[in-house]
Design an enzyme around this catalytic site. Structure first.
Site, PDB file in Angstrom:
ATOM      1  N   GLY A   1      -4.884   5.747  11.541  1.00 35.65           N
ATOM      2  CA  GLY A   1      -4.008   4.834  12.262  1.00 35.65           C
ATOM      3  C   GLY A   1      -4.753   3.739  13.017  1.00 35.65           C
ATOM      4  O   GLY A   1      -4.180   3.042  13.843  1.00 35.65           O
TER       5      GLY A   1
ATOM      6  N   GLU B   1      -3.543  15.196  14.183  1.00 33.47           N
ATOM      7  CA  GLU B   1      -2.578  15.036  15.283  1.00 33.47           C
ATOM      8  C   GLU B   1      -2.098  16.402  15.766  1.00 33.47           C
ATOM      9  O   GLU B   1      -1.818  16.572  16.953  1.00 33.47           O
ATOM     10  CB  GLU B   1      -1.408  14.142  14.826  1.00 33.47           C
ATOM     11  CG  GLU B   1      -1.828  12.675  14.766  1.00 33.47           C
ATOM     12  CD  GLU B   1      -1.078  11.822  13.761  1.00 33.47           C
ATOM     13  OE1 GLU B   1      -0.017  12.239  13.273  1.00 33.47           O
ATOM     14  OE2 GLU B   1      -1.589  10.718  13.450  1.00 33.47           O
TER      15      GLU B   1
ATOM     16  N   GLU C   1     -10.120  13.685   6.692  1.00 34.48           N
ATOM     17  CA  GLU C   1      -9.540  12.600   7.477  1.00 34.48           C
ATOM     18  C   GLU C   1     -10.360  12.407   8.746  1.00 34.48           C
ATOM     19  O   GLU C   1     -10.115  13.092   9.748  1.00 34.48           O
ATOM     20  CB  GLU C   1      -8.094  12.937   7.850  1.00 34.48           C
ATOM     21  CG  GLU C   1      -7.183  13.125   6.658  1.00 34.48           C
ATOM     22  CD  GLU C   1      -5.735  12.764   7.006  1.00 34.48           C
ATOM     23  OE1 GLU C   1      -5.169  11.930   6.311  1.00 34.48           O
ATOM     24  OE2 GLU C   1      -5.205  13.305   7.987  1.00 34.48           O
TER      25      GLU C   1
ATOM     26  N   TRP D   1       4.728  10.872   6.228  1.00 37.75           N
ATOM     27  CA  TRP D   1       5.640   9.990   6.962  1.00 37.75           C
ATOM     28  C   TRP D   1       5.660  10.262   8.458  1.00 37.75           C
ATOM     29  O   TRP D   1       6.364   9.590   9.203  1.00 37.75           O
ATOM     30  CB  TRP D   1       7.059  10.082   6.369  1.00 37.75           C
ATOM     31  CG  TRP D   1       7.188   9.388   5.040  1.00 37.75           C
ATOM     32  CD1 TRP D   1       6.192   8.712   4.376  1.00 37.75           C
ATOM     33  CD2 TRP D   1       8.355   9.286   4.224  1.00 37.75           C
ATOM     34  NE1 TRP D   1       6.680   8.209   3.197  1.00 37.75           N
ATOM     35  CE2 TRP D   1       8.015   8.543   3.079  1.00 37.75           C
ATOM     36  CE3 TRP D   1       9.665   9.769   4.346  1.00 37.75           C
ATOM     37  CZ2 TRP D   1       8.920   8.256   2.067  1.00 37.75           C
ATOM     38  CZ3 TRP D   1      10.578   9.487   3.335  1.00 37.75           C
ATOM     39  CH2 TRP D   1      10.211   8.736   2.210  1.00 37.75           C
TER      40      TRP D   1
ATOM     41  N   HIS E   1      -3.425  18.910  10.353  1.00 42.43           N
ATOM     42  CA  HIS E   1      -3.586  17.462  10.540  1.00 42.43           C
ATOM     43  C   HIS E   1      -4.191  17.213  11.922  1.00 42.43           C
ATOM     44  O   HIS E   1      -3.905  17.942  12.875  1.00 42.43           O
ATOM     45  CB  HIS E   1      -2.217  16.768  10.418  1.00 42.43           C
ATOM     46  CG  HIS E   1      -2.356  15.278  10.402  1.00 42.43           C
ATOM     47  ND1 HIS E   1      -2.493  14.539  11.552  1.00 42.43           N
ATOM     48  CD2 HIS E   1      -2.434  14.398   9.373  1.00 42.43           C
ATOM     49  CE1 HIS E   1      -2.634  13.260  11.227  1.00 42.43           C
ATOM     50  NE2 HIS E   1      -2.602  13.153   9.906  1.00 42.43           N
TER      51      HIS E   1
ATOM     52  N   GLY F   1      -0.930   7.586   5.626  1.00 40.53           N
ATOM     53  CA  GLY F   1       0.031   7.588   6.734  1.00 40.53           C
ATOM     54  C   GLY F   1       0.830   6.296   6.747  1.00 40.53           C
ATOM     55  O   GLY F   1       1.769   6.110   5.971  1.00 40.53           O
ATOM     56  N   GLY F   2       0.434   5.380   7.612  1.00 39.64           N
ATOM     57  CA  GLY F   2       1.166   4.126   7.835  1.00 39.64           C
ATOM     58  C   GLY F   2       1.578   3.408   6.560  1.00 39.64           C
ATOM     59  O   GLY F   2       2.727   2.971   6.434  1.00 39.64           O
TER      60      GLY F   2
HETATM   61  P1  PGA Z   1      -3.086   6.444   8.371  1.00 46.65           P
HETATM   62  O1  PGA Z   1      -2.812   8.010   8.607  1.00 46.65           O
HETATM   63  O2  PGA Z   1      -3.090   6.205   6.897  1.00 46.65           O
HETATM   64  O3  PGA Z   1      -1.977   5.756   9.095  1.00 46.65           O
HETATM   65  O4  PGA Z   1      -4.440   6.157   8.986  1.00 46.65           O
HETATM   66  C1  PGA Z   1      -3.365   8.968   7.750  1.00 46.65           C
HETATM   67  C2  PGA Z   1      -2.918  10.346   8.176  1.00 46.65           C
HETATM   68  O5  PGA Z   1      -2.765  10.567   9.390  1.00 46.65           O
HETATM   69  O6  PGA Z   1      -2.699  11.240   7.330  1.00 46.65           O
END
Ligand code: PGA
Length: 253
Positions: free
Chosen positions: A174, A98, A168, A10, A96, A235-236
């Site tokens: 995203g 990010e 990923e 989330w 992750h 994610g989204g």
């Molecule tokens: P996303 O993100 O499904 O929005 O591309 C995946 C994630 O960052 O784990």
């Protein structure tokens, strides 16, 4: 047979009340999802309330990150893996992209977080993945191998049961741009091979490898049909219970 894991990340969305509402909306939609483990990762402040409200359900809760430190101490702003467990989490996402790219986490930090998670009784979902530039330069496998070997260094054979990998590709997160099932399968098979080299064929066979990056109800079945894809980190599309439930209840392979 590896039990798939469908995990919703989330990120930094939702208040406590919104998190609870979404979690409770999800509960009846996935009660029959015995084919996979269902996990959601709310923000730190909502973990305890969400975990309490989901008690007795088949939805488990994850932290999105944890401290490199195992013991409590003077580390302003940090939360230990044990504190996440204390709040009701049973998984923790580490490394992750990010965290790696926006907060400059190194492979060494990811390794410590992974170990902290495992030693605190959590299952660590460790993320790896290359950027678009690295892929275009033909470096994707080298990058992923490096992240994998360094992130998992020092783990014992019994620790490996508490590791889930998530591939990923940064360019797919995203962006709406998903890796094709074939591209993902290729990297997942590579990850399993590298894991077998570093540990054992048996551990590699048992390892769950999730795919993450723009997973949605429309592409989950194609991804899950691949031999080495054992679930998804979403994610989204995990932010709305109805959409996430469609992903969880993907057509069985
Ligand atoms: P996303 O993100 O499904 O929005 O591309 C995946 C994630 O960052 O784990």
């Amino acid at each position: 047979m590896r039990k798939p894991v469908i995990a919703g990340n989330w990120k930094m969305y939702k208040t406590i009340a919104e998190s609870v509402d979404e979690a409770l909306a999800l509960k009846p939609l996935v009660t029959n999802a015995n084919h996979c483990e269902v996990v959601i990762a709310p923000v730190f402040t909502a973990i305890k309330t969400v975990a309490d409200r989901l008690e007795g359900s088949n939805i488990k809760v994850a932290g999105q990150d944890c401290s490199t430190e195992v013991e409590e101490g003077p580390h302003t702003g940090e939360v230990t893996a044990f504190m996440l467990r204390d709040a009701g989490a049973s998984y923790v996402i580490v490394g992750h992209s990010e965290r790696r790219h926006v907060y400059f986490e190194t492979d060494a930090m990811v390794r410590k977080k992974c170990q902290a998670g495992i030693s605190s009784g959590l299952t660590a979902i460790m993320c790896v993945g290359e950027t678009l530039e690295q892929r275009e330069q033909g470096n994707a496998e080298n990058i992923v191998r490096g992240q994998l070997n360094s992130g998992l260094g020092g783990l014992t054979a019994s620790d490996l049961n508490r590791i889930i990998m998530a591939y990923e590709p940064v360019w797919a997160i995203g962006t709406g741009r998903t890796a094709t099932p074939e591209q993902a399968q290729e990297m997942h098979a590579f990850i399993r091979r590298v894991f077998a080299e570093g540990h054992s064929a048996k551990a590699a066979e048992a390892l769950r490898i999730l795919y993450g990056g723009s997973v949605k109800p429309e592409n989950i079945a194609g991804l899950m049909a691949q031999t080495d894809i054992d679930g998804a980190l979403v994610g989204g599309a995990s932010l709305k219970a109805k959409t996430f439930a469609q992903i969880v209840n993907y057509q069985m392979r």
